[in-house]
Design a protein around this motif. Structure first.
Motif, short mmCIF file in Angstrom:
data_model
loop_
_atom_site.label_atom_id
_atom_site.label_comp_id
_atom_site.label_asym_id
_atom_site.label_seq_id
_atom_site.Cartn_x
_atom_site.Cartn_y
_atom_site.Cartn_z
N GLY A 1 -7.53 32.41 -14.68
CA GLY A 1 -8.58 33.18 -14.03
C GLY A 1 -9.98 32.65 -14.26
O GLY A 1 -10.92 33.09 -13.62
N GLU A 2 -10.15 31.71 -15.17
CA GLU A 2 -11.46 31.09 -15.41
C GLU A 2 -11.52 29.78 -14.63
O GLU A 2 -10.64 28.92 -14.77
N LEU A 3 -12.55 29.64 -13.78
CA LEU A 3 -12.70 28.43 -12.98
C LEU A 3 -13.45 27.39 -13.79
O LEU A 3 -14.57 27.63 -14.23
N ILE A 4 -12.83 26.23 -13.95
CA ILE A 4 -13.42 25.13 -14.72
C ILE A 4 -13.75 24.02 -13.73
O ILE A 4 -12.87 23.46 -13.09
N ASN A 5 -15.03 23.73 -13.60
CA ASN A 5 -15.49 22.72 -12.65
C ASN A 5 -15.23 21.32 -13.18
O ASN A 5 -15.62 20.99 -14.29
N LEU A 6 -14.56 20.52 -12.35
CA LEU A 6 -14.21 19.16 -12.73
C LEU A 6 -15.10 18.11 -12.08
O LEU A 6 -15.33 17.05 -12.64
N ASN A 7 -15.59 18.42 -10.87
CA ASN A 7 -16.34 17.42 -10.12
C ASN A 7 -17.16 18.10 -9.02
O ASN A 7 -16.78 19.14 -8.51
N PHE A 8 -18.25 17.44 -8.67
CA PHE A 8 -19.06 17.82 -7.52
C PHE A 8 -19.29 16.54 -6.72
O PHE A 8 -19.78 15.55 -7.27
N ALA A 9 -18.92 16.55 -5.46
CA ALA A 9 -19.11 15.39 -4.58
C ALA A 9 -20.20 15.72 -3.58
O ALA A 9 -20.08 16.67 -2.82
N PHE A 10 -21.28 14.94 -3.63
CA PHE A 10 -22.43 15.14 -2.74
C PHE A 10 -22.41 14.09 -1.63
O PHE A 10 -21.47 13.30 -1.52
N GLU A 11 -23.46 14.06 -0.84
CA GLU A 11 -23.54 13.15 0.29
C GLU A 11 -23.26 11.71 -0.15
O GLU A 11 -23.84 11.21 -1.10
N GLY A 12 -22.30 11.10 0.53
CA GLY A 12 -21.92 9.72 0.23
C GLY A 12 -20.84 9.59 -0.82
O GLY A 12 -20.38 8.49 -1.10
N ASP A 13 -20.41 10.71 -1.42
CA ASP A 13 -19.36 10.67 -2.44
C ASP A 13 -17.98 10.91 -1.81
O ASP A 13 -17.84 11.70 -0.88
N PHE A 14 -17.00 10.24 -2.38
CA PHE A 14 -15.60 10.45 -2.01
C PHE A 14 -14.94 11.30 -3.09
O PHE A 14 -15.29 11.20 -4.26
N THR A 15 -13.97 12.10 -2.70
CA THR A 15 -13.21 12.87 -3.67
C THR A 15 -11.80 13.12 -3.14
O THR A 15 -11.56 13.09 -1.93
N THR A 16 -10.88 13.37 -4.05
CA THR A 16 -9.49 13.64 -3.72
C THR A 16 -8.76 13.99 -5.00
O THR A 16 -9.37 14.11 -6.06
N ASN A 17 -7.44 14.11 -4.93
CA ASN A 17 -6.60 14.24 -6.11
C ASN A 17 -5.66 13.03 -6.11
O ASN A 17 -4.59 13.07 -5.49
N LEU A 18 -6.08 11.96 -6.77
CA LEU A 18 -5.29 10.72 -6.76
C LEU A 18 -3.92 10.90 -7.39
O LEU A 18 -2.94 10.31 -6.94
N GLN A 19 -3.85 11.73 -8.43
CA GLN A 19 -2.56 11.95 -9.08
C GLN A 19 -1.57 12.60 -8.12
O GLN A 19 -0.41 12.19 -8.05
N SER A 20 -2.00 13.58 -7.38
CA SER A 20 -1.13 14.25 -6.41
C SER A 20 -0.72 13.29 -5.29
O SER A 20 0.42 13.28 -4.86
N ILE A 21 -1.68 12.48 -4.84
CA ILE A 21 -1.37 11.50 -3.79
C ILE A 21 -0.30 10.55 -4.27
O ILE A 21 0.69 10.30 -3.58
#
Length: 191
Positions: A66-86
């Motif tokens: 129930g506690e949200l833990i922020n791992l990353n913020f991707a701003f303009e020009g940033d790429f993001t994904t879940n490489l492990q899941s892929i």
């Protein structure tokens, strides 16, 4: 204009890409608008996409009891994904959502594989992109291994000021791995 921006972001990942290959790589991406809070990847889904932020930002978080833990913020020009899941084709253990109204380009890996699986430029770009994303993740991980909470905050002040300007204090505290009260004390101290 839209494609020129996308071409520039592709070039930041793979500087050696020939200009004539840029339209091919750009054709692998689909543009999508998102409202604040809209999810791109839900916890429990298998990730098959890589996201590139054109405007706005994406927030990646883990839900720990129930506690949200922020791992990353991707701003303009940033790429993001879940490489492990892929890579593993296992369910994602985190969520990626729009932190504000955003416009993203989505690279769907299944569609890319269908259309371009024999194209060396596309394969090279996807590999370089995965490395690019891993290096960004490693940077955040290194913050926790080497720096105190105060040093992590000072690092963010110098190298990622958009975090201080665009995300809430609670989200920043979670991202830095400290309580909000601790972050308030750190911010109150002079450098």
């Amino acid at each position: 204009m839209q494609n020129l921006i996308l071409h520039a972001y592709i070039k930041q990942v793979s500087k050696r890409i020939a200009d004539e290959d840029l339209p091919l790589l750009a054709s692998c991406a689909v543009s999508r608008g998102l409202k604040r809070g809209e999810l791109l990847l839900k916890e429990g889904e298998v990730c098959r996409e890589i996201y590139l932020v054109k405007s706005g930002y994406l927030r990646t978080y883990y839900n720990k009891e129930g506690e949200l833990i922020n791992l990353n913020f991707a701003f303009e020009g940033d790429f993001t994904t879940n490489l492990q899941s892929i890579r593993s084709k296992q369910k994602s253990d985190f969520t990626i959502e729009a932190g504000e109204d955003s416009l993203v380009w989505i690279f769907n890996l299944d569609k890319i594989n269908e259309r371009f699986n024999a194209n060396p430029q596309v394969i090279s770009f996807i590999r370089r992109l995965a490395i690019y994303i891993l290096l960004a993740s490693e940077e955040h991980s290194t913050l926790f291994k080497l720096y105190t909470p105060t040093e992590r905050y000072r690092y963010i002040e110098k190298s990622k000021p958009q975090l201080l300007q665009r995300i809430s204090l609670s989200q920043l505290a979670s991202y830095l791995g400290v309580a909000r009260e601790t972050l308030s004390r750190i911010r109150a101290k002079k450098s």
